[in-house]
Design a protein around this motif. Sequence first.
Motif, PDB file in Angstrom:
ATOM      1  N   VAL A  46      46.641  31.289  46.465  1.00 19.39           N
ATOM      2  CA  VAL A  46      47.059  32.518  45.858  1.00 19.39           C
ATOM      3  C   VAL A  46      46.838  33.811  46.501  1.00 19.39           C
ATOM      4  CG1 VAL A  46      46.648  33.742  43.604  1.00 19.39           C
ATOM      5  CG2 VAL A  46      46.857  31.259  43.593  1.00 19.39           C
ATOM      6  N   ILE A  47      45.750  33.956  47.251  1.00 17.94           N
ATOM      7  CA  ILE A  47      45.435  35.248  47.986  1.00 17.94           C
ATOM      8  C   ILE A  47      46.479  35.527  49.006  1.00 17.94           C
ATOM      9  CG2 ILE A  47      43.723  36.368  49.097  1.00 17.94           C
ATOM     10  CD1 ILE A  47      41.620  34.694  47.579  1.00 17.94           C
ATOM     11  N   VAL A  48      46.549  34.285  49.629  1.00 24.24           N
ATOM     12  CA  VAL A  48      47.633  34.660  50.973  1.00 24.24           C
ATOM     13  C   VAL A  48      48.956  34.790  50.391  1.00 24.24           C
ATOM     14  CG1 VAL A  48      48.735  33.331  52.809  1.00 24.24           C
ATOM     15  CG2 VAL A  48      46.265  33.103  52.550  1.00 24.24           C
TER      16      VAL A  48
ATOM     17  N   THR B 179      45.722  42.461  51.835  1.00 20.66           N
ATOM     18  CA  THR B 179      44.499  42.675  51.604  1.00 20.66           C
ATOM     19  C   THR B 179      43.630  42.182  52.715  1.00 20.66           C
ATOM     20  OG1 THR B 179      44.226  40.468  50.321  1.00 20.66           O
ATOM     21  CG2 THR B 179      44.836  42.599  48.883  1.00 20.66           C
ATOM     22  N   LYS B 180      42.307  42.699  52.516  1.00 17.68           N
ATOM     23  CA  LYS B 180      41.316  42.310  53.702  1.00 17.68           C
ATOM     24  C   LYS B 180      40.874  40.859  53.260  1.00 17.68           C
ATOM     25  CE  LYS B 180      37.707  44.622  51.018  1.00 17.68           C
ATOM     26  NZ  LYS B 180      36.752  45.767  50.939  1.00 17.68           N
ATOM     27  N   TYR B 181      41.193  40.215  52.455  1.00 15.64           N
ATOM     28  CA  TYR B 181      40.862  38.958  51.940  1.00 15.64           C
ATOM     29  C   TYR B 181      41.559  37.714  52.506  1.00 15.64           C
ATOM     30  CZ  TYR B 181      38.344  41.776  48.633  1.00 15.64           C
ATOM     31  OH  TYR B 181      37.748  42.854  48.212  1.00 15.64           O
ATOM     32  N   ALA B 182      42.968  38.222  53.068  1.00 16.96           N
ATOM     33  CA  ALA B 182      43.945  37.309  53.368  1.00 16.96           C
ATOM     34  C   ALA B 182      43.601  36.507  54.417  1.00 16.96           C
ATOM     35  CB  ALA B 182      45.211  38.080  53.398  1.00 16.96           C
ATOM     36  N   LYS B 183      43.153  37.138  55.572  1.00 20.43           N
ATOM     37  CA  LYS B 183      42.756  36.671  56.860  1.00 20.43           C
ATOM     38  C   LYS B 183      41.737  35.521  56.728  1.00 20.43           C
ATOM     39  CE  LYS B 183      41.394  37.557  61.728  1.00 20.43           C
ATOM     40  NZ  LYS B 183      40.957  38.398  62.505  1.00 20.43           N
TER      41      LYS B 183
ATOM     42  N   ARG C 199      36.583  33.970  43.171  1.00 21.08           N
ATOM     43  CA  ARG C 199      36.626  32.300  42.253  1.00 21.08           C
ATOM     44  C   ARG C 199      37.022  31.462  43.633  1.00 21.08           C
ATOM     45  NH1 ARG C 199      41.912  31.546  38.552  1.00 21.08           N
ATOM     46  NH2 ARG C 199      42.986  31.365  40.362  1.00 21.08           N
ATOM     47  N   ALA C 200      37.736  31.741  44.690  1.00 18.83           N
ATOM     48  CA  ALA C 200      37.979  30.922  45.630  1.00 18.83           C
ATOM     49  C   ALA C 200      36.902  30.261  46.455  1.00 18.83           C
ATOM     50  CB  ALA C 200      39.088  31.392  46.506  1.00 18.83           C
ATOM     51  N   LEU C 201      36.026  31.290  46.699  1.00 21.61           N
ATOM     52  CA  LEU C 201      34.706  31.248  47.487  1.00 21.61           C
ATOM     53  C   LEU C 201      33.882  30.334  46.531  1.00 21.61           C
ATOM     54  CD1 LEU C 201      33.803  34.626  48.772  1.00 21.61           C
ATOM     55  CD2 LEU C 201      34.617  32.576  50.224  1.00 21.61           C
ATOM     56  N   SER C 202      33.836  30.609  45.142  1.00 21.34           N
ATOM     57  CA  SER C 202      32.953  29.844  44.311  1.00 21.34           C
ATOM     58  C   SER C 202      33.196  28.173  44.262  1.00 21.34           C
ATOM     59  CB  SER C 202      32.844  30.485  43.090  1.00 21.34           C
ATOM     60  OG  SER C 202      32.474  31.802  43.321  1.00 21.34           O
TER      61      SER C 202
ATOM     62  N   ASN D  95      41.650  45.532  41.999  1.00 21.44           N
ATOM     63  CA  ASN D  95      40.682  44.808  42.398  1.00 21.44           C
ATOM     64  C   ASN D  95      40.777  43.251  41.952  1.00 21.44           C
ATOM     65  OD1 ASN D  95      39.584  47.073  44.011  1.00 21.44           O
ATOM     66  ND2 ASN D  95      38.376  47.339  42.388  1.00 21.44           N
ATOM     67  N   VAL D  96      42.051  42.791  41.649  1.00 20.54           N
ATOM     68  CA  VAL D  96      42.056  41.624  41.134  1.00 20.54           C
ATOM     69  C   VAL D  96      42.151  40.681  42.409  1.00 20.54           C
ATOM     70  CG1 VAL D  96      44.774  41.664  41.081  1.00 20.54           C
ATOM     71  CG2 VAL D  96      43.565  40.076  39.407  1.00 20.54           C
ATOM     72  N   SER D  97      42.609  41.102  43.449  1.00 18.23           N
ATOM     73  CA  SER D  97      42.569  40.075  44.514  1.00 18.23           C
ATOM     74  C   SER D  97      40.877  39.691  44.827  1.00 18.23           C
ATOM     75  CB  SER D  97      43.314  40.858  45.755  1.00 18.23           C
ATOM     76  OG  SER D  97      42.571  41.809  46.354  1.00 18.23           O
ATOM     77  N   TYR D  98      40.142  40.935  44.747  1.00 15.92           N
ATOM     78  CA  TYR D  98      38.878  40.270  44.840  1.00 15.92           C
ATOM     79  C   TYR D  98      38.374  39.182  43.896  1.00 15.92           C
ATOM     80  CZ  TYR D  98      33.765  40.940  45.432  1.00 15.92           C
ATOM     81  OH  TYR D  98      32.259  41.103  45.676  1.00 15.92           O
ATOM     82  N   ALA D  99      38.860  39.572  42.653  1.00 17.59           N
ATOM     83  CA  ALA D  99      38.492  38.317  41.462  1.00 17.59           C
ATOM     84  C   ALA D  99      38.810  37.163  42.185  1.00 17.59           C
ATOM     85  CB  ALA D  99      38.807  38.912  40.379  1.00 17.59           C
TER      86      ALA D  99
END
Length: 193
Positions: free
Chosen positions: A111-113, A119-123, A74-77, A66-70
């Motif tokens: 970093v996520i992309v 992951t589901k956060y990439a889009k 961080r990016a959202l914050s 779940n490090v992608s979620y972290a």
Amino acid sequence: GRAFLDAEDYPNAIIYFDILEARYPFGIYSTQSMLDLSYASYKSNLNAEAIVNADRFIRLYPNHPNVSYAYYLRALSNFDKDQNFLTQLFGQDPSKYDVSKLKQSFDDFSVIVNKFPGTKYAKDSRNRLVYIKNMMAANELYIAKYYISVQKWVAAINRLKTIVEKYDETIFIEEALHRLVEIHYYLGLDEEA
């Protein structure tokens, strides 16, 4: 803590997750509690705390599933760091202010992309990258317009060239090019125009 989180009572969730981490720092629930604490902090508009907790999770568990979620938290914050009730109420344009937080957010979403493209956060991260690029280009254009108004031509040209070089995929490229041509003609630099 999870019950408060599910009930969207984020301040109480934060209290319980803090207690859990203090009493059982390396227990079986500590990794999830770090993520939940970061999420609850983000939802409570405690973005600095959310970033600290996400960073700690990334540092302690760089290979966790779940490090992608972290990274995403961080990016959202960082993305929402300067947002508050008044800026949302009055609809202030973030491109007219300091964009350093947006730049940090851009780096986080990148970093996520790049690291977690499946992951589901990439889009969502890709969409936010487009928005952030547009805001940074708008900021450069806003500053360039100021320099034009005070006839600081070199500074204006440098800002406009930044848009052309770094933000050529944004909606501001046409205006930047138009203003560059305009300034060069005004200065008598027909060949550059």
